[in-house]
Design a protein around this motif. Structure first.
Motif, short mmCIF file in Angstrom:
data_model
loop_
_atom_site.label_atom_id
_atom_site.label_comp_id
_atom_site.label_asym_id
_atom_site.label_seq_id
_atom_site.Cartn_x
_atom_site.Cartn_y
_atom_site.Cartn_z
N ALA A 264 0.84 -1.19 0.00
CA ALA A 264 0.00 0.00 0.00
C ALA A 264 0.88 1.24 0.00
O ALA A 264 1.89 1.31 0.71
N GLY A 265 0.50 2.22 -0.82
CA GLY A 265 1.28 3.44 -0.96
C GLY A 265 2.20 3.45 -2.15
O GLY A 265 2.66 4.52 -2.58
N ASP A 266 2.53 2.29 -2.71
CA ASP A 266 3.36 2.24 -3.90
C ASP A 266 2.62 2.83 -5.09
O ASP A 266 1.39 2.79 -5.18
N VAL A 267 3.40 3.36 -6.04
CA VAL A 267 2.85 3.95 -7.26
C VAL A 267 3.41 3.18 -8.44
O VAL A 267 4.63 3.05 -8.60
N VAL A 268 2.53 2.66 -9.26
CA VAL A 268 2.92 1.91 -10.46
C VAL A 268 2.53 2.74 -11.68
O VAL A 268 1.39 3.20 -11.79
N GLU A 269 3.47 2.92 -12.60
CA GLU A 269 3.21 3.61 -13.86
C GLU A 269 3.67 2.70 -15.00
O GLU A 269 4.71 2.04 -14.90
N LEU A 270 2.90 2.66 -16.07
CA LEU A 270 3.24 1.79 -17.18
C LEU A 270 2.76 2.38 -18.48
O LEU A 270 1.81 3.17 -18.51
#
Length: 285
Positions: A264-270
């Motif tokens: 929780a709190g992680d940011v994923v960009e793709l």
């Protein structure tokens, strides 16, 4: 064309992103971006004509949620272990035939919607994938040309996976693949005519700003056309169905210990070349 759906979850309306980057409203022309649109060539021609005539009203994107670009999805067929480098990082043999599994349509969320870390999860993982959107019924296809002709377009997908649920809890992969929010899709459906070679697309994914995946569909073990043709031998693909075609190397499961699974709190960009970009913030379920 870049087709999309905008608005609150469950109440999205059809839209289009034009060549100048302006968001255009399609709701006066078509009820949704879904199987009905893909199967109706006259409706698609009306959209193309309206684009050419520059008569579509503009939408203000400020504060406007982007939903999944396909509504009322019938099924999601996924291919596992479909990149040479991914098989290498997991130290498994290259499969002789495509490895297939299904994800439920209710796992699909918008490209910037929250992704939920399941309760009890310790191994939530990321997977950037090229998603194929079916536009014509595909049943017992005989050639790659027929397979490509059945494709309405392409989109970015994040095949989020919980590896302990998937690999360590018995049974098949379903438990680790079908948690809620586990298939962000979009932002757009890019029609097939704008993707001349689906085997020449770069895929990338970042976690908290760190590049984790950087691959190309050229590394696929089973190319897009072969995958669609293969799947059609075992199940009928209908307009609006999705095929997730596998992920390149760089997933958390393939990293050295301690493996950097998502929290929780992680940011994923793709992103995938020409198909747009996603961003998700993870929260506890």
């Amino acid at each position: 064309m870049k087709l999309l759906r905008v608005g609150p979850a469950g109440a999205e309306r059809p839209a289009l992103l034009d060549e100048e980057g302006t968001l255009r409203d399609l709701s006066a022309l078509v009820p949704d971006v879904d199987a009905g649109l893909f199967a109706d060539e006259s409706a698609l021609e009306r959209v193309r004509a309206a684009v050419g005539a520059r008569v579509l009203p503009a939408l203000d994107p400020s504060g406007l949620r982007i939903g999944p670009p396909v509504g009322r999805i019938g099924k999601i067929v996924c291919v596992g272990l479909n990149y040479h480098a991914h098989a290498t990082e997991l130290r498994v043999k290259v499969p002789a035939e495509p490895v297939l599994f299904l994800k439920a349509p209710d796992t699909v969320v918008g490209p910037e919607d929250t992704v939920l870390v399941p309760r009890g999860s310790e191994k939530t993982d990321w997977e950037v994938e090229l998603a194929v959107v079916i536009g014509r019924t595909a049943r017992y296809l005989e050639t790659d040309e027929q397979a490509l002709a059945s494709i309405a377009g392409y989109a970015v997908a994040n095949d989020v996976s919980e590896r302990a649920f998937q690999m360590e809890r018995g049974g098949q992969w379903d438990k680790g693949k079908n948690c809620e929010t586990f298939n962000p899709l979009g932002p757009w459906l890019v029609t097939a005519d704008e993707v001349p070679d689906p085997q020449d697309l770069r895929l990338r994914l970042w976690v908290n700003g760190q590049l984790r995946q950087d691959g190309s569909t050229a590394d696929q073990i089973f190319p897009v056309a072969q995958v669609v043709r293969y799947v059609s031998q075992y199940m009928t693909l209908h307009p609006g169905d999705i095929v997730n075609t596998g992920t390149p190397a760089g997933v958390a499961m393939g990293q050295p210990e301690p493996k950097p699974y998502l929290r929780a709190g992680d940011v994923v960009e793709l992103e995938i070349d020409g198909l747009g970009r996603q961003r998700q913030v993870l929260k506890e379920a």
